[in-house]
Design a protein around this motif. Structure first.
Motif, mmCIF file in Angstrom:
data_model
loop_
_atom_site.group_PDB
_atom_site.id
_atom_site.type_symbol
_atom_site.label_atom_id
_atom_site.label_comp_id
_atom_site.label_asym_id
_atom_site.label_seq_id
_atom_site.Cartn_x
_atom_site.Cartn_y
_atom_site.Cartn_z
ATOM 1 N N LYS A 7 0.803 -1.225 0.000
ATOM 2 C CA LYS A 7 0.000 0.000 0.000
ATOM 3 C C LYS A 7 0.833 1.270 0.000
ATOM 4 O O LYS A 7 0.281 2.365 -0.101
ATOM 5 N N LYS B 175 -2.007 3.577 -1.338
ATOM 6 C CA LYS B 175 -3.239 2.919 -1.747
ATOM 7 C C LYS B 175 -4.159 2.798 -0.535
ATOM 8 O O LYS B 175 -3.757 2.276 0.506
ATOM 9 N N SER C 40 -6.099 5.335 -4.845
ATOM 10 C CA SER C 40 -4.689 5.650 -4.640
ATOM 11 C C SER C 40 -4.472 7.159 -4.665
ATOM 12 O O SER C 40 -5.128 7.884 -5.430
#
Length: 805
Positions: A537, A590, A595
């Motif tokens: 992420k 993310k 995002s």
């Protein structure tokens, strides 16, 4: 259903990769194998890159993919009972049972005909509903969806909806991060057509994606201080015959037609494709400038009416000779015809010393540009190792015929009439060779050579008599090397580009001595990239590159570009290159809703090339708009952009940026007097493009933008803003889309400025910003998706080579 298909295809690929890894880890091969051929049930064409999964009691064992001929061969199997599954996106899964024994070690499934899954194919679309933004190691990629296509008929109109990009509404010149020194490429290739004209010729529906490369690596040509904008045109990968047709009309003061179509036919080893775009219509602009020059105070009123028609066509093919050799060719053909009429009405405050003037202007342009590109790529046995040769030739021929008539506004008498016939012929040849070699699983070496030869000949006839000629010849030879290393959560790439730059120019003018210019430079342009991915992420990226902006033909050409009763625009042959050291830090996060990418940058600019205005030394009653080199300047800024899904029915692309730049240089502060000036300028820009999903087929869009006030050494541009609304509706079972858009609802978009050097002035220009667009897009064909690997220049992760994408 589309997500499900993608997951199935991705899962199959991952299993295939896992299988290959597991095979490598087995020291001794098992004797069993399975082979076969996969074809399309309807066309009987072989299907390459189909996933083949081998299971034992529903447990994955191994797998592979079919070759270009649709053949698969999976070995190293124990002598047991297995289930073989054939999985391919858009097709029904086929299952076969096999038994391997000492008497039957090889199972031959012969030809497996798989058929189209109508339910799955219903979810496959050529153009996505919503545009998406991806952050790669060296670029930001905007995948163009229907929401962006409906914002305008041409590439120039949708560019203003792209983060960090601005298009000047009057000149159509493009800038990136507030700087106009940017290279614009089409499918990774340069063009002799001026970017301001080229953007008006490309239909928005023909654009697949837009790549913003703000800090290019040593692999790329180092030209363009603020980076590279690459426009990738559609080229789909479906088997069979398929395509799309798009028609649109923009209603401003007059209607403007935009039409295009894309065709593709893929069969066996060949893929043929082509697209064509037409833009035609009249554009009306007007504006005024108030000048407070001593003893010459005046108000100038401008009107411009242009009737332009442009055609842009691309035809090409790919030939997959075998699994390791691919040959490609394409040609771009561009035709532009323009007829313009304009008037400049000059009203002087003091009529006792100045005579009011009226200038009428008519011009005709008939430009043609042609590009031919050849590419040959070899993939070696070593995974990821390749050699690619590319040759690109471009020629542009752009004649212009103009008539000027100057009147005494008070008496109506004609003061003078003259004609200017300008002929511009340019040729551009590029040859580059790129080599990629993964030295290990974590280290990759890339090498490349390139040679460019650019020639331009520009001549001016005044009243049909030779007046001046400008010839420009530029040769650039370069070599680059980059080395990349990956370890755990880190990746690093460093490289350098060595360029030998040679230029020769000559300017001839009647009754004047010839002027010549030569330059010969050898420079090194380093670049480094460092990426850290602590988790799936989070991603951090740090980069540095050194770049150069060599003066273009338009910036150095002393032959006038355009003229009014009080102003002439022309180039400066004494310009020298500007160099830039660029630093960037980017962070991508993310989240559950999408995002978000944020970044900061810093640029140190040497001998910055900038627009200037000064008094004509040969005619004090007129001014010259030209270019000059300023002192070393610097700029830094911050950008934040997001691709977010707030609700199932509401998504948005959002971007915000703020820049601070210090500009200093010597300018004409008052008529005939020059001084050193320094300015600190702050600029803020924001955009948001909302998409609301009312039903499965009905979408609404709401777009807003704000471009903040900008300062330069001589002028201050006022803030600009607008708001658009639009809608799109899918018809014909998803094969067609009707789009509508109302742009600039409040009619607020205009270009306004003020300045006090070399004298106080202010002005405003208006165009047909408030308009209504109606469009229809239809997609057709019986083709099925084919997961074939694209050429590097067509992939999202395109890295380019030898300075080309």
């Amino acid at each position: 259903m589309k997500i499900k298909l993608i997951l199935i295809c991705l899962f199959g690929t991952l299993l295939s990769m896992q299988a290959q890894t597991s095979v490598k880890s087995v020291p001794l091969e098992s004797p069993g194998s399975v082979t076969g051929k996969v074809v399309d049930k309807t066309t009987n064409e072989p299907l390459p890159y189909v996933n083949v999964i081998v299971k034992e009691a529903n447990k994955f064992i191994t797998g592979g993919i079919t070759s270009d001929k649709g053949i698969f061969y999976i070995k190293n199997l124990d002598l047991k009972n297995y289930t073989v599954e054939i999985q391919f996106m858009g097709y029904k899964t086929v299952t076969r049972s096999i038994t391997l024994s000492a008497d039957n070690k090889n199972a031959d499934l012969k030809t497996l005909a798989i058929e189209e899954d109508a339910i799955q194919l219903k979810g496959v679309d050529i153009i996505s509903e919503k545009s998406t933004i991806e952050q790669k190691i060296d670029r930001k990629i905007i995948n163009v969806g229907k929401d962006l296509i409906s914002t305008g008929a041409t590439a120039g109109e949708i560019m203003n909806n792209i983060p960090s990009v601005s298009v000047d509404p009057q000149t159509n010149s493009i800038s990136l991060r507030g700087n106009s020194n940017v290279r614009v490429l089409i499918d990774g290739k340069p063009s002799n057509i001026d970017a301001s004209q080229l953007l008006q010729q490309i239909p928005s529906s023909s654009i697949k994606q837009i790549e913003l490369i703000t800090n290019p690596s040593a692999k790329y040509n180092p030209e363009g201080m603020s980076g590279i904008i690459n426009i990738v045109l559609n080229k789909n990968s479906k088997i069979g015959f398929n395509g799309s047709i798009n028609n649109g009309v923009t209603f401003g003061k007059t209607p403007k037609l935009n039409s295009s179509f894309d065709l593709n036919y893929r069969s066996g080893k060949f893929n043929f494709y082509g697209n064509y775009g037409l833009n035609t219509g009249k554009q009306a602009n007007n504006g005024f400038i108030k000048s407070e020059e001593l003893n010459r105070e005046n108000t100038q009123i401008f009107t411009f009416n242009n009737n332009n028609t442009s055609h842009l066509a691309k035809v090409g093919f790919d030939f997959n000779i075998n699994d390791n050799n691919t040959l490609s060719f394409y040609t771009n053909q561009s035709f532009f015809k323009g007829n313009g009429k304009a008037s400049t009405d000059v009203d002087y405050t003091n009529n006792s010393t100045n005579t009011d003037l009226l200038q009428l202007f008519e011009n005709k342009n008939d430009d043609r540009s042609q590009t031919y590109n050849f590419d040959y790529k070899i993939k070696f046995k070593k995974e990821g190792s390749s050699l690619e040769l590319e040759m690109n030739y471009n020629k542009n021929d752009g004649p212009e015929n103009a008539i000027y008539t100057n009147y005494n506004r008070d008496t109506g008498a004609i003061n003078s009439t003259f004609t200017n016939d300008v002929e511009t012929i340019g040729e551009n040849t590029i040859i580059n060779l790129d080599y990629v070699n993964p030295l290990t699983e974590t280290i990759k070496l890339e090498l490349g050579l390139e040679h460019r030869n650019e020639t331009t000949d520009n001549s001016l006839l005044r009243d049909s008599n030779p007046n001046s000629n400008f010839s420009y010849d530029r040769k650039i030879s370069s070599a680059y090397a980059t080395l990349g290393k990956q370890w755990k959560k880190w990746s690093f790439q460093a490289g350098a580009r060595l360029e030998q730059y040679n230029i020769e120019a000559q300017f001839k003018e009647v009754s004047k001595a010839d002027g010549t210019f030569k330059d010969d430079l050898l420079n090194v342009y380093p670049s480094t990239f460092l990426t850290y991915n602590p988790s799936d992420k989070n991603s951090f990226n740090l980069s540095f590159s050194r770049r150069v902006d060599r003066p273009s033909i338009g910036q150095v050409n002393p032959i006038r570009e355009w003229s009014t009763a009080t102003l002439d625009s022309q180039g400066n042959p004494d310009l020298i290159p500007q160099f830039t050291n660029s630093y960037e830090i980017n962070y991508t996060r993310k989240t559950k809703i999408g995002s978000i990418t944020s970044g900061i940058f810093y640029r140190r600019i040497e001998d910055e090339i900038t627009r200037v205005i000064f008094t004509n030394p040969e005619n004090p009653s007129k001014q010259i708009l030209s270019f000059d080199n300023f002192n070393d300047n610097e700029a830094y800024g911050i950008e934040v952009s997001g691709n977010l899904d707030f609700r199932k029915w509401w998504s948005a692309n959002v971007s915000v940026d703020a820049y601070q730049k210090k500009v200093k240089g010597t300018i004409e502060s008052s008529p005939g007097i020059y001084e050193f000036v320094e300015v600190n300028a702050n600029t803020f820009n924001a955009r948001i493009n909302n998409t609301f999903k009312a039903t499965k087929d009905l979408r609404f869009q709401l777009f807003g933008m704000y471009r903040g006030r900008d300062l330069s050494l001589q002028f201050n541009r006022e803030a600009m803003w607008k708001m658009d609304v639009g809608t799109s509706y899918n018809v014909l079972k998803g094969s067609g889309t009707i789009s509508a858009r109302f742009s600039d609802i409040f009619n607020s978009m205009h270009f306004a400025f003020e300045g006090d050097r070399p004298y106080k002035s202010n002005g405003q220009f208006n165009w047909e910003s408030q308009s209504v667009y109606l469009g229809f897009n239809y997609r057709f064909g019986s083709g099925k998706n084919k997961a074939i690997q694209r050429k590097q220049r067509d992939k999202n992760e395109t890295q380019g080579g030898g300075g080309l994408l």
